[in-house]
Design a protein around this motif. Structure first.
Motif, mmCIF file in Angstrom:
data_model
loop_
_atom_site.group_PDB
_atom_site.id
_atom_site.type_symbol
_atom_site.label_atom_id
_atom_site.label_comp_id
_atom_site.label_asym_id
_atom_site.label_seq_id
_atom_site.Cartn_x
_atom_site.Cartn_y
_atom_site.Cartn_z
ATOM 1 N N VAL A 29 -36.276 -43.347 -40.623
ATOM 2 C CA VAL A 29 -35.699 -42.094 -39.652
ATOM 3 C C VAL A 29 -34.385 -41.919 -39.346
ATOM 4 O O VAL A 29 -33.714 -40.936 -39.480
ATOM 5 N N LYS A 30 -33.152 -42.501 -39.914
ATOM 6 C CA LYS A 30 -31.926 -42.809 -40.138
ATOM 7 C C LYS A 30 -31.433 -41.573 -40.483
ATOM 8 O O LYS A 30 -30.563 -40.380 -40.503
ATOM 9 N N LEU A 43 -34.893 -32.302 -34.973
ATOM 10 C CA LEU A 43 -36.238 -33.082 -35.844
ATOM 11 C C LEU A 43 -37.298 -32.943 -35.041
ATOM 12 O O LEU A 43 -37.553 -33.303 -33.749
ATOM 13 N N LEU A 44 -38.278 -32.771 -35.226
ATOM 14 C CA LEU A 44 -40.343 -32.578 -34.485
ATOM 15 C C LEU A 44 -40.684 -33.848 -35.101
ATOM 16 O O LEU A 44 -40.753 -34.171 -36.759
ATOM 17 N N THR A 45 -41.369 -34.769 -34.322
ATOM 18 C CA THR A 45 -42.073 -35.609 -34.660
ATOM 19 C C THR A 45 -42.778 -36.226 -33.451
ATOM 20 O O THR A 45 -43.025 -35.679 -32.762
ATOM 21 N N ARG A 46 -43.755 -36.305 -34.129
ATOM 22 C CA ARG A 46 -44.881 -37.564 -33.064
ATOM 23 C C ARG A 46 -44.662 -38.919 -32.797
ATOM 24 O O ARG A 46 -45.182 -39.898 -32.824
ATOM 25 N N ASP A 47 -43.945 -39.419 -33.681
ATOM 26 C CA ASP A 47 -43.015 -40.947 -33.870
ATOM 27 C C ASP A 47 -42.679 -41.598 -32.692
ATOM 28 O O ASP A 47 -40.777 -40.900 -32.113
ATOM 29 N N ARG A 48 -43.282 -42.176 -31.760
ATOM 30 C CA ARG A 48 -42.065 -42.423 -30.387
ATOM 31 C C ARG A 48 -40.923 -43.304 -30.532
ATOM 32 O O ARG A 48 -39.884 -43.300 -29.569
ATOM 33 N N VAL A 50 -39.099 -43.023 -33.040
ATOM 34 C CA VAL A 50 -37.873 -41.893 -33.220
ATOM 35 C C VAL A 50 -36.861 -42.010 -32.159
ATOM 36 O O VAL A 50 -35.815 -41.870 -32.353
ATOM 37 N N LEU A 51 -37.366 -41.772 -30.962
ATOM 38 C CA LEU A 51 -36.801 -41.545 -29.633
ATOM 39 C C LEU A 51 -35.315 -42.508 -29.008
ATOM 40 O O LEU A 51 -35.129 -42.375 -28.543
#
Length: 175
Positions: A29-30, A43-48, A50-51
């Protein structure tokens, strides 16, 4: 944009409308956040998770579970628009935006490799990954799907060459 590994199909839809969208399969992620910052990408993500990371202001969490719905969400939230000039201008496989039209000899070789049910006269090759594309059923399906998301009549969704553009491809052995 920089799409994480959970958004592969959505990333392809973004590329179809000409959006410069890189794809990251890495789980660092970093590293993805640094790449987004360095290249001026969201950055488009579906991983919460990461937020919660430092630098997550560069992220957009895609709520939709399905690729087309995710594409619709991104189009709506970022105010993306359709232009024939950018439709199918980027390779859906590698994100390059440079194609060459195959010569008649090269096209004949492609025709020999595959049994085409319809006559195909124009073939294009991505200069990035060498994928071969042509107008076929996938092109028409993409036009209809994108017209629906962009709220346009399907007849208004075509590339710069008009409805004779390209989209279908010959898969190669790479994943």
């Amino acid at each position: 944009f920089l799409a994480d590994s959970m958004l592969g199909r959505t990333m392809k839809w973004l590329r179809c409308i000409g959006q410069d969208t890189e794809y990251s399969v890495e789980r660092d992620v970093k590293g993805m956040l640094h790449k987004a910052a360095r290249e001026g990408r969201v950055l488009l993500t579906r991983d919460r998770k990461v937020l919660a990371k430092p630098g997550s202001a560069l992220c957009y969490y895609v709520n939709a579970n399905e690729a087309r719905a995710g594409f619709q969400e991104i189009v709506d939230n970022f105010g993306l628009s359709f232009s024939p000039k950018t439709f199918m201008a980027r390779c859906s496989k590698c994100n390059a935006c440079s194609y060459k039209r195959l010569s008649e000899e090269e096209a004949d070789a492609v025709r020999r490799e595959r049994a085409f049910k319809t006559e195909v006269s124009k073939f294009y090759q991505c200069e990035g990954c060498k994928q071969v594309f042509w107008k076929g059923p996938k092109y028409n399906s993409a036009r209809e799907q994108i017209a629906s998301v962009m709220k346009l009549p399907a007849a208004e969704v075509y590339d710069e060459e008009g409805p004779e553009g390209f989209c279908d491809s010959i898969p190669d052995s790479q994943p």
